[in-house]
Design a protein around this motif. Structure first.
Motif, PDB file in Angstrom:
ATOM      1  N   TYR A 174      46.865   6.832  55.335  1.00  8.89           N
ATOM      2  CA  TYR A 174      46.214   5.688  56.268  1.00  8.89           C
ATOM      3  C   TYR A 174      45.828   6.318  57.373  1.00  8.89           C
ATOM      4  O   TYR A 174      44.809   6.209  58.210  1.00  8.89           O
ATOM      5  CB  TYR A 174      47.114   4.594  56.379  1.00  8.89           C
ATOM      6  N   LEU A 175      46.939   7.312  58.169  1.00  6.49           N
ATOM      7  CA  LEU A 175      46.308   7.722  59.413  1.00  6.49           C
ATOM      8  C   LEU A 175      45.361   8.945  59.171  1.00  6.49           C
ATOM      9  O   LEU A 175      44.617   9.059  60.330  1.00  6.49           O
ATOM     10  CB  LEU A 175      47.967   8.513  60.121  1.00  6.49           C
ATOM     11  N   ALA A 176      45.440   9.411  58.240  1.00  5.18           N
ATOM     12  CA  ALA A 176      44.158  10.483  57.983  1.00  5.18           C
ATOM     13  C   ALA A 176      42.958   9.912  57.756  1.00  5.18           C
ATOM     14  O   ALA A 176      42.108  10.500  58.573  1.00  5.18           O
ATOM     15  CB  ALA A 176      44.841  11.374  56.744  1.00  5.18           C
ATOM     16  N   MET A 187      49.757  20.541  70.272  1.00  5.59           N
ATOM     17  CA  MET A 187      49.517  21.905  69.679  1.00  5.59           C
ATOM     18  C   MET A 187      49.022  22.792  70.616  1.00  5.59           C
ATOM     19  O   MET A 187      49.901  23.662  71.123  1.00  5.59           O
ATOM     20  CB  MET A 187      48.478  21.615  68.738  1.00  5.59           C
ATOM     21  N   THR A 188      47.879  22.631  71.124  1.00  4.04           N
ATOM     22  CA  THR A 188      47.499  23.426  72.327  1.00  4.04           C
ATOM     23  C   THR A 188      46.759  22.987  73.538  1.00  4.04           C
ATOM     24  O   THR A 188      45.975  21.982  73.281  1.00  4.04           O
ATOM     25  CB  THR A 188      46.393  24.631  71.739  1.00  4.04           C
ATOM     26  N   GLU A 189      47.062  23.276  74.906  1.00  5.28           N
ATOM     27  CA  GLU A 189      46.408  22.835  75.727  1.00  5.28           C
ATOM     28  C   GLU A 189      44.985  23.288  76.029  1.00  5.28           C
ATOM     29  O   GLU A 189      44.425  22.650  76.945  1.00  5.28           O
ATOM     30  CB  GLU A 189      47.224  23.174  77.133  1.00  5.28           C
ATOM     31  N   ASN A 190      44.638  24.161  75.438  1.00  5.00           N
ATOM     32  CA  ASN A 190      43.060  24.366  75.402  1.00  5.00           C
ATOM     33  C   ASN A 190      42.257  23.766  74.106  1.00  5.00           C
ATOM     34  O   ASN A 190      41.053  23.810  74.399  1.00  5.00           O
ATOM     35  CB  ASN A 190      42.938  25.858  74.953  1.00  5.00           C
ATOM     36  N   ALA A 191      42.831  22.747  73.742  1.00  3.80           N
ATOM     37  CA  ALA A 191      42.026  21.937  72.501  1.00  3.80           C
ATOM     38  C   ALA A 191      41.292  21.040  73.372  1.00  3.80           C
ATOM     39  O   ALA A 191      41.455  20.516  74.574  1.00  3.80           O
ATOM     40  CB  ALA A 191      42.760  21.395  71.763  1.00  3.80           C
ATOM     41  N   GLU A 232      50.894  15.795  63.772  1.00  2.00           N
ATOM     42  CA  GLU A 232      50.865  17.279  63.449  1.00  2.00           C
ATOM     43  C   GLU A 232      50.863  17.720  62.112  1.00  2.00           C
ATOM     44  O   GLU A 232      50.148  18.577  61.919  1.00  2.00           O
ATOM     45  CB  GLU A 232      51.874  17.747  64.258  1.00  2.00           C
ATOM     46  N   ARG A 233      51.700  16.957  61.204  1.00  2.00           N
ATOM     47  CA  ARG A 233      51.596  17.089  59.706  1.00  2.00           C
ATOM     48  C   ARG A 233      50.164  16.849  59.350  1.00  2.00           C
ATOM     49  O   ARG A 233      49.966  17.571  58.292  1.00  2.00           O
ATOM     50  CB  ARG A 233      52.671  16.300  59.159  1.00  2.00           C
ATOM     51  N   ILE A 234      49.600  16.042  59.895  1.00  2.00           N
ATOM     52  CA  ILE A 234      48.139  15.630  59.261  1.00  2.00           C
ATOM     53  C   ILE A 234      47.120  16.451  59.610  1.00  2.00           C
ATOM     54  O   ILE A 234      46.193  16.540  58.836  1.00  2.00           O
ATOM     55  CB  ILE A 234      48.239  14.206  59.402  1.00  2.00           C
ATOM     56  N   ILE A 235      46.819  16.595  60.986  1.00  2.00           N
ATOM     57  CA  ILE A 235      45.714  17.105  61.634  1.00  2.00           C
ATOM     58  C   ILE A 235      45.576  18.683  61.027  1.00  2.00           C
ATOM     59  O   ILE A 235      46.520  19.289  60.888  1.00  2.00           O
ATOM     60  CB  ILE A 235      45.679  17.115  62.926  1.00  2.00           C
ATOM     61  N   ASP A 236      44.403  19.065  61.055  1.00  2.00           N
ATOM     62  CA  ASP A 236      44.055  20.486  60.606  1.00  2.00           C
ATOM     63  C   ASP A 236      42.943  20.984  61.596  1.00  2.00           C
ATOM     64  O   ASP A 236      42.030  21.586  61.467  1.00  2.00           O
ATOM     65  CB  ASP A 236      43.508  20.359  59.486  1.00  2.00           C
ATOM     66  N   GLU A 237      43.320  20.761  63.000  1.00  2.00           N
ATOM     67  CA  GLU A 237      42.390  21.392  63.956  1.00  2.00           C
ATOM     68  C   GLU A 237      43.291  21.365  65.453  1.00  2.00           C
ATOM     69  O   GLU A 237      44.281  20.770  65.463  1.00  2.00           O
ATOM     70  CB  GLU A 237      41.176  20.646  64.174  1.00  2.00           C
ATOM     71  N   ALA A 238      43.028  22.260  66.194  1.00  2.00           N
ATOM     72  CA  ALA A 238      43.785  22.301  67.266  1.00  2.00           C
ATOM     73  C   ALA A 238      43.408  21.144  68.500  1.00  2.00           C
ATOM     74  O   ALA A 238      42.300  20.696  68.829  1.00  2.00           O
ATOM     75  CB  ALA A 238      43.016  23.656  68.306  1.00  2.00           C
ATOM     76  N   THR A 296      58.557  11.184  67.198  1.00  2.00           N
ATOM     77  CA  THR A 296      58.166  11.040  65.823  1.00  2.00           C
ATOM     78  C   THR A 296      56.832  10.862  65.459  1.00  2.00           C
ATOM     79  O   THR A 296      56.435  11.057  64.430  1.00  2.00           O
ATOM     80  CB  THR A 296      59.117  10.003  65.332  1.00  2.00           C
ATOM     81  N   ASP A 297      56.229   9.919  66.556  1.00  2.00           N
ATOM     82  CA  ASP A 297      54.435   9.859  66.479  1.00  2.00           C
ATOM     83  C   ASP A 297      53.740  11.105  66.286  1.00  2.00           C
ATOM     84  O   ASP A 297      53.004  11.425  65.563  1.00  2.00           O
ATOM     85  CB  ASP A 297      54.080   8.911  67.313  1.00  2.00           C
ATOM     86  N   LYS A 298      54.474  11.958  67.214  1.00  2.00           N
ATOM     87  CA  LYS A 298      53.684  13.252  67.533  1.00  2.00           C
ATOM     88  C   LYS A 298      53.869  14.124  66.144  1.00  2.00           C
ATOM     89  O   LYS A 298      52.918  14.717  65.536  1.00  2.00           O
ATOM     90  CB  LYS A 298      54.224  13.945  68.814  1.00  2.00           C
ATOM     91  N   LYS A 299      55.044  14.364  65.721  1.00  2.00           N
ATOM     92  CA  LYS A 299      55.439  14.949  64.718  1.00  2.00           C
ATOM     93  C   LYS A 299      54.462  14.601  63.163  1.00  2.00           C
ATOM     94  O   LYS A 299      54.198  15.317  62.348  1.00  2.00           O
ATOM     95  CB  LYS A 299      56.882  15.022  64.224  1.00  2.00           C
TER      96      LYS A 299
END
Length: 117
Positions: free
Chosen positions: A99-101, A1-5, A21-27, A15-18
């Motif tokens: 499960y991932l969440a 997402m962002t390099e400043n996180a 990304e769908r699940i997380i809700d922060e940078a 595919t793992d990254k995508k």
């Protein structure tokens, strides 16, 4: 997402990254290793993402190549925390989002609450 996180999650593939990304809700910065570990590439990642000074999480598949990568990353990043998927699912990309969440929340990574139902 962002390099400043502050947080970094290291995964094997796009595919793992995508999926994450769908699940997380922060940078969160998500780095793909493309399933391999090369010292030169790792040194580049270490410097580019300042991995020695950030919260690093390793989330790889529960198969022989993922376990090998996890071990290599652990040796280079002893401060990294591990997030595991069940051997039942084997791959991050095919692990149910709920499960991932739950696994991400357990490491204090914010997720979209819809995935916790």
């Amino acid at each position: 997402m962002t390099e400043n996180a502050e947080k970094v999650i290291i995964v094997e593939g796009v595919t793992d990254k995508k999926q994450i990304e769908r699940i997380i809700d922060e940078a969160v910065t998500i780095i793909c290793t493309n399933g391999t570990f090369a010292v030169e590439r790792f040194d580049e990642l270490l410097e580019t993402y300042d991995l020695d000074h950030r919260d690093v999480f390793i989330l790889v598949d529960e198969d022989p190549s993922g376990q090998k990568l996890r071990k290599q990353l652990s040796n280079e990043l002893p401060h990294a925390e591990h997030i595991y998927v069940s051997s039942e699912y084997r791959e991050v990309a095919t692990t149910p989002e709920s499960y991932l969440a739950t696994a991400l929340v357990s490491k204090h990574i914010a997720v979209n609450p819809i995935f916790l139902m």
